[in-house]
Each structure stands twice: as C-alpha cells, then as structure tokens.
Design a protein around this motif. Structure first.
Motif, mmCIF file in Angstrom:
data_model
loop_
_atom_site.group_PDB
_atom_site.id
_atom_site.type_symbol
_atom_site.label_atom_id
_atom_site.label_comp_id
_atom_site.label_asym_id
_atom_site.label_seq_id
_atom_site.Cartn_x
_atom_site.Cartn_y
_atom_site.Cartn_z
ATOM 1 N N VAL A 134 -3.895 -2.557 -2.463
ATOM 2 C CA VAL A 134 -3.770 -1.294 -1.738
ATOM 3 C C VAL A 134 -5.130 -0.967 -1.132
ATOM 4 C CG1 VAL A 134 -3.307 1.172 -1.928
ATOM 5 C CG2 VAL A 134 -1.942 -0.471 -3.265
ATOM 6 N N GLN A 135 -5.129 -0.685 0.142
ATOM 7 C CA GLN A 135 -6.356 -0.223 0.786
ATOM 8 C C GLN A 135 -6.271 1.283 1.010
ATOM 9 O OE1 GLN A 135 -4.988 -3.343 2.368
ATOM 10 N NE2 GLN A 135 -6.227 -4.158 0.688
ATOM 11 N N VAL A 155 -5.646 7.589 3.877
ATOM 12 C CA VAL A 155 -4.529 6.781 4.332
ATOM 13 C C VAL A 155 -4.422 5.535 3.461
ATOM 14 C CG1 VAL A 155 -3.537 5.500 6.252
ATOM 15 C CG2 VAL A 155 -4.780 7.621 6.687
ATOM 16 N N ALA A 156 -3.237 5.297 2.918
ATOM 17 C CA ALA A 156 -2.988 4.119 2.089
ATOM 18 C C ALA A 156 -2.290 3.056 2.926
ATOM 19 C CB ALA A 156 -2.126 4.497 0.896
ATOM 20 N N SER A 157 -2.709 1.803 2.744
ATOM 21 C CA SER A 157 -2.081 0.712 3.489
ATOM 22 C C SER A 157 -2.249 -0.590 2.719
ATOM 23 C CB SER A 157 -2.707 0.581 4.879
ATOM 24 O OG SER A 157 -4.073 0.208 4.768
ATOM 25 N N GLY A 158 -1.624 -1.646 3.246
ATOM 26 C CA GLY A 158 -1.888 -2.986 2.756
ATOM 27 C C GLY A 158 -1.056 -3.445 1.593
ATOM 28 N N SER A 159 -0.023 -2.717 1.260
ATOM 29 C CA SER A 159 0.791 -3.130 0.133
ATOM 30 C C SER A 159 2.262 -3.079 0.537
ATOM 31 C CB SER A 159 0.549 -2.220 -1.059
ATOM 32 O OG SER A 159 1.440 -2.526 -2.110
ATOM 33 N N LYS A 204 3.590 9.139 6.472
ATOM 34 C CA LYS A 204 2.342 8.613 7.027
ATOM 35 C C LYS A 204 1.495 7.933 5.959
ATOM 36 C CE LYS A 204 2.007 12.198 10.606
ATOM 37 N NZ LYS A 204 1.163 13.301 11.154
ATOM 38 N N ASP A 205 2.001 7.892 4.728
ATOM 39 C CA ASP A 205 1.207 7.343 3.614
ATOM 40 C C ASP A 205 -0.175 7.983 3.582
ATOM 41 O OD1 ASP A 205 2.488 3.934 3.435
ATOM 42 O OD2 ASP A 205 2.973 5.740 2.299
ATOM 43 N N THR A 206 -0.208 9.276 3.779
ATOM 44 C CA THR A 206 -1.479 10.005 3.842
ATOM 45 C C THR A 206 -1.469 11.133 2.829
ATOM 46 O OG1 THR A 206 -1.714 9.502 6.187
ATOM 47 C CG2 THR A 206 -3.019 11.321 5.323
ATOM 48 N N SER A 249 4.356 1.792 -1.411
ATOM 49 C CA SER A 249 3.455 2.924 -1.271
ATOM 50 C C SER A 249 3.114 3.429 -2.662
ATOM 51 C CB SER A 249 4.132 4.018 -0.451
ATOM 52 O OG SER A 249 3.300 5.152 -0.339
#
Length: 124
Positions: free
Chosen positions: A2-3, A23-27, A76-78, A30
């Motif tokens: 997770v980034q 902001v979460a990303s990369g997985s 928005k994974d925010t 969520s």
C-alpha cells in the motif's frame, strides 16, 4: 503493498486550521483502517486519529479530541484530517498510516504501512 501519500501540511498560526489529505494506492484492496500519527522533534510518535471504513469507527488521541476531525472518501481512497484550533504543540511531521486489520487504533505500533509524512508548523 500500500502506498500512502500525504499533502496539505504547512504553516498555520496558533488558533488556525489546516487540512491534511492522504491518498492510498497500489494495492488490490483498499485498506480498511487509515490513521494519522505525528512526531515532533525529540518526541515519540503519537497517534492522532484513526478511521476504520468497515463499521465506520473513528478514534482520536486525547490531545486532539474536540479539535481534529478525520473523515474518509472511500470512492477516492482518500482520508482527511481537519485540524482546527491549532496549538504550537501540534507542530511536527504528520504521517498517514494504514493497518492490515479491521480494528481502529491510535497506537503507532499497530500500523503496517506508512507515508513519507508532511510537515506542520504552528506559530504562536
């Protein structure tokens, strides 16, 4: 993996406000639990707030209760941290962090993934 990427830090006057974003990303999933941990120079890390998406659970550290509010935009994974009535003691580096679990926590040791941090300075 997770980034997590924080933004929104900066300088505020005592009594003022700032809003941080993460902001979460990369997985493939969520992370359910995203929180905020801060660290001032020479001090230990301190859990500030936590938001668990499932169950809509929120926790705050004692020193920020009534002044800080965390919220989440799942689409928005925010995750946001609204900081009001800032005090000089609130200054430090604020990290967004995620837990691979379902339980919210303000214990920094419970977090599995960390962002790079964003600096908050509060002038008196």
């Amino acid at each position: 993996q997770v980034q997590l990427v924080e933004s929104g830090g900066g300088l505020a006057q005592a009594g003022g406000s700032l809003r941080l974003s993460c902001v979460a990303s990369g997985s493939d999933y969520s992370p359910n639990v995203i929180g905020w941990v801060r660290q001032a120079p020479g001090k230990e890390r301190e859990g500030v707030a936590c938001f668990a998406d499932r169950g809509n659970s929120i926790m705050y550290g004692d020193s920020v209760k009534g002044r800080f509010t965390t919220s989440r935009d799942s689409a928005k994974d925010t995750v946001y941290l609204q900081m009001n009535s800032l005090e000089p003691e609130d200054a430090g580096t604020y990290y967004c962090a995620a837990i691979v679990d379902v339980v919210c926590s303000v214990d920094p040791d419970d977090y599995d993934y960390w962002g790079q941090g964003t600096q908050v300075t509060v002038s008196s």
